[in-house]
Design a protein around this motif. Structure first.
Motif, PDB file in Angstrom:
ATOM      1  N   GLU A 150      -4.738   3.104  -1.507  1.00  0.00           N
ATOM      2  CA  GLU A 150      -3.768   4.174  -1.250  1.00  0.00           C
ATOM      3  C   GLU A 150      -3.676   4.478   0.247  1.00  0.00           C
ATOM      4  O   GLU A 150      -2.592   4.720   0.777  1.00  0.00           O
ATOM      5  N   GLN A 151      -4.811   4.434   0.938  1.00  0.00           N
ATOM      6  CA  GLN A 151      -4.845   4.729   2.376  1.00  0.00           C
ATOM      7  C   GLN A 151      -3.927   3.788   3.162  1.00  0.00           C
ATOM      8  O   GLN A 151      -3.332   4.188   4.156  1.00  0.00           O
ATOM      9  N   VAL A 152      -3.796   2.537   2.694  1.00  0.00           N
ATOM     10  CA  VAL A 152      -2.945   1.564   3.393  1.00  0.00           C
ATOM     11  C   VAL A 152      -1.644   1.304   2.630  1.00  0.00           C
ATOM     12  O   VAL A 152      -0.938   0.338   2.894  1.00  0.00           O
ATOM     13  N   GLU A 153      -1.353   2.171   1.670  1.00  0.00           N
ATOM     14  CA  GLU A 153      -0.110   2.138   0.892  1.00  0.00           C
ATOM     15  C   GLU A 153       0.067   0.831   0.115  1.00  0.00           C
ATOM     16  O   GLU A 153       1.123   0.206   0.147  1.00  0.00           O
ATOM     17  N   LEU A 154      -1.005   0.474  -0.617  1.00  0.00           N
ATOM     18  CA  LEU A 154      -0.965  -0.705  -1.484  1.00  0.00           C
ATOM     19  C   LEU A 154      -1.246  -0.359  -2.948  1.00  0.00           C
ATOM     20  O   LEU A 154      -1.605  -1.234  -3.726  1.00  0.00           O
ATOM     21  N   THR A 155      -1.078   0.900  -3.313  1.00  0.00           N
ATOM     22  CA  THR A 155      -1.250   1.284  -4.706  1.00  0.00           C
ATOM     23  C   THR A 155      -0.269   0.474  -5.558  1.00  0.00           C
ATOM     24  O   THR A 155       0.902   0.355  -5.213  1.00  0.00           O
ATOM     25  N   GLY A 156      -0.772  -0.093  -6.641  1.00  0.00           N
ATOM     26  CA  GLY A 156       0.054  -0.923  -7.507  1.00  0.00           C
ATOM     27  C   GLY A 156      -0.090  -2.411  -7.226  1.00  0.00           C
ATOM     28  O   GLY A 156       0.388  -3.242  -7.996  1.00  0.00           O
ATOM     29  N   ALA A 157      -0.752  -2.756  -6.134  1.00  0.00           N
ATOM     30  CA  ALA A 157      -0.935  -4.175  -5.775  1.00  0.00           C
ATOM     31  C   ALA A 157      -2.352  -4.662  -6.070  1.00  0.00           C
ATOM     32  O   ALA A 157      -2.733  -5.746  -5.653  1.00  0.00           O
ATOM     33  N   GLU A 158      -3.098  -3.891  -6.838  1.00  0.00           N
ATOM     34  CA  GLU A 158      -4.507  -4.179  -7.073  1.00  0.00           C
ATOM     35  C   GLU A 158      -4.768  -5.584  -7.604  1.00  0.00           C
ATOM     36  O   GLU A 158      -5.748  -6.226  -7.241  1.00  0.00           O
ATOM     37  N   ASP A 159      -3.894  -6.068  -8.487  1.00  0.00           N
ATOM     38  CA  ASP A 159      -4.141  -7.339  -9.159  1.00  0.00           C
ATOM     39  C   ASP A 159      -3.343  -8.504  -8.576  1.00  0.00           C
ATOM     40  O   ASP A 159      -3.282  -9.579  -9.176  1.00  0.00           O
ATOM     41  N   LEU A 160      -2.766  -8.293  -7.393  1.00  0.00           N
ATOM     42  CA  LEU A 160      -2.007  -9.360  -6.751  1.00  0.00           C
ATOM     43  C   LEU A 160      -2.912 -10.207  -5.867  1.00  0.00           C
ATOM     44  O   LEU A 160      -3.846  -9.701  -5.239  1.00  0.00           O
ATOM     45  N   PHE A 161      -2.616 -11.500  -5.817  1.00  0.00           N
ATOM     46  CA  PHE A 161      -3.320 -12.430  -4.949  1.00  0.00           C
ATOM     47  C   PHE A 161      -2.607 -12.467  -3.592  1.00  0.00           C
ATOM     48  O   PHE A 161      -1.425 -12.117  -3.490  1.00  0.00           O
ATOM     49  N   PRO A 162      -3.286 -12.905  -2.534  1.00  0.00           N
ATOM     50  CA  PRO A 162      -2.653 -12.950  -1.217  1.00  0.00           C
ATOM     51  C   PRO A 162      -1.312 -13.685  -1.200  1.00  0.00           C
ATOM     52  O   PRO A 162      -0.385 -13.266  -0.495  1.00  0.00           O
ATOM     53  N   SER A 163      -1.173 -14.744  -1.987  1.00  0.00           N
ATOM     54  CA  SER A 163       0.091 -15.487  -2.003  1.00  0.00           C
ATOM     55  C   SER A 163       1.243 -14.665  -2.589  1.00  0.00           C
ATOM     56  O   SER A 163       2.406 -15.001  -2.389  1.00  0.00           O
ATOM     57  N   GLN A 164       0.916 -13.580  -3.294  1.00  0.00           N
ATOM     58  CA  GLN A 164       1.932 -12.728  -3.896  1.00  0.00           C
ATOM     59  C   GLN A 164       2.287 -11.527  -3.000  1.00  0.00           C
ATOM     60  O   GLN A 164       3.146 -10.732  -3.358  1.00  0.00           O
ATOM     61  N   LEU A 165       1.619 -11.415  -1.867  1.00  0.00           N
ATOM     62  CA  LEU A 165       1.836 -10.296  -0.947  1.00  0.00           C
ATOM     63  C   LEU A 165       2.732 -10.725   0.194  1.00  0.00           C
ATOM     64  O   LEU A 165       2.675 -11.868   0.643  1.00  0.00           O
ATOM     65  N   SER A 166       3.547  -9.810   0.692  1.00  0.00           N
ATOM     66  CA  SER A 166       4.307 -10.081   1.914  1.00  0.00           C
ATOM     67  C   SER A 166       3.322 -10.119   3.080  1.00  0.00           C
ATOM     68  O   SER A 166       2.154  -9.721   2.947  1.00  0.00           O
ATOM     69  N   GLY A 167       3.800 -10.549   4.247  1.00  0.00           N
ATOM     70  CA  GLY A 167       2.936 -10.584   5.418  1.00  0.00           C
ATOM     71  C   GLY A 167       2.387  -9.215   5.773  1.00  0.00           C
ATOM     72  O   GLY A 167       1.199  -9.064   6.076  1.00  0.00           O
ATOM     73  N   GLY A 168       3.240  -8.191   5.722  1.00  0.00           N
ATOM     74  CA  GLY A 168       2.789  -6.836   6.026  1.00  0.00           C
ATOM     75  C   GLY A 168       1.799  -6.303   5.006  1.00  0.00           C
ATOM     76  O   GLY A 168       0.861  -5.586   5.349  1.00  0.00           O
ATOM     77  N   MET A 169       2.002  -6.662   3.738  1.00  0.00           N
ATOM     78  CA  MET A 169       1.064  -6.232   2.696  1.00  0.00           C
ATOM     79  C   MET A 169      -0.297  -6.894   2.892  1.00  0.00           C
ATOM     80  O   MET A 169      -1.341  -6.254   2.742  1.00  0.00           O
ATOM     81  N   GLY A 170      -0.292  -8.173   3.244  1.00  0.00           N
ATOM     82  CA  GLY A 170      -1.544  -8.871   3.504  1.00  0.00           C
ATOM     83  C   GLY A 170      -2.287  -8.249   4.676  1.00  0.00           C
ATOM     84  O   GLY A 170      -3.514  -8.108   4.656  1.00  0.00           O
ATOM     85  N   ARG A 171      -1.525  -7.847   5.691  1.00  0.00           N
ATOM     86  CA  ARG A 171      -2.140  -7.221   6.860  1.00  0.00           C
ATOM     87  C   ARG A 171      -2.781  -5.896   6.473  1.00  0.00           C
ATOM     88  O   ARG A 171      -3.878  -5.563   6.919  1.00  0.00           O
TER      89      ARG A 171
END
Length: 192
Positions: free
Chosen positions: A101-122
């Motif tokens: 939540e601190q980095v605004e990724l709530t809801g992405a808990e079960d995603l793998f890095p390949s499923q994240l955008s560049g900003g989400m991965g960062r």
């Protein structure tokens, strides 16, 4: 908080930092900026114990720092939740939702890095760094690929950490929110 005194770091006989001293406030964000090649990343790596200084004194034990590298360095076979569980002891796993939540990724808990955008991965790499107990957080370009409004909100949260943050960034929005700015722009200098 004194970080280093008269620090000298060289590559191939060329001094990148020479007799460099730095202190930061005990809390809040100190921005380190300057042109490419002036020693910003070298300073962070030295404070984290990854580059040996040729001279001078590190005032903080490198084991008491947490470093966010310029690259995300995420494990491709681990989900966002697992990336954080890998650095947290089991009793602290309940903190994972708050870190996301601190980095605004709530809801992405079960995603793998390949499923994240560049900003989400960062932002996931940042959450993993923040999961580590540290007396000093060293963040190298933490908002690369992150939109400015989201970066501003995360910066406000970083400013509230109980430990100081030394952050490298070229972004003017980040500079506007830093409590202190240290310029590295060529000849060796000391900032106290």
């Amino acid at each position: 908080m004194n970080l280093c005194t008269d620090l000298t770091v060289s590559y191939g006989g060329k001094a990148v930092l020479e007799r460099f001293s730095l202190s930061v406030p005990g809390r809040g964000i100190t921005l380190l900026r300057g042109p490419s090649g002036c020693g910003k990343t070298t300073l962070l790596r030295t404070l984290a114990g990854l580059e040996p200084p040729r001279g001078g004194h590190l005032a903080l034990d490198p084991r008491e720092t947490a470093l966010l590298f310029q690259e995300d360095r995420l494990l491709p076979w681990r989900t966002a939740r697992q990336q954080l569980a890998d650095v947290l002891p089991r009793p602290r796993w309940e903190e994972i939702p708050a870190l996301l939540e601190q980095v605004e990724l709530t809801g992405a808990e079960d995603l793998f890095p390949s499923q994240l955008s560049g900003g989400m991965g960062r932002r996931l790499a940042l959450a993993r760094c923040l999961a580590l107990p540290a007396r000093l957080y060293l963040l190298d370009e933490p908002f690369a690929g992150v939109d400015s409004s989201r970066a501003a909100r995360i910066l406000e949260r970083l400013a509230q950490l109980p430990a100081p943050v030394l952050l490298v960034s070229h972004e003017s929005e980040t500079a506007a929110r830093a409590a202190r700015i240290v310029e590295l722009d060529g000849p060796p200098l000391s900032i106290l």
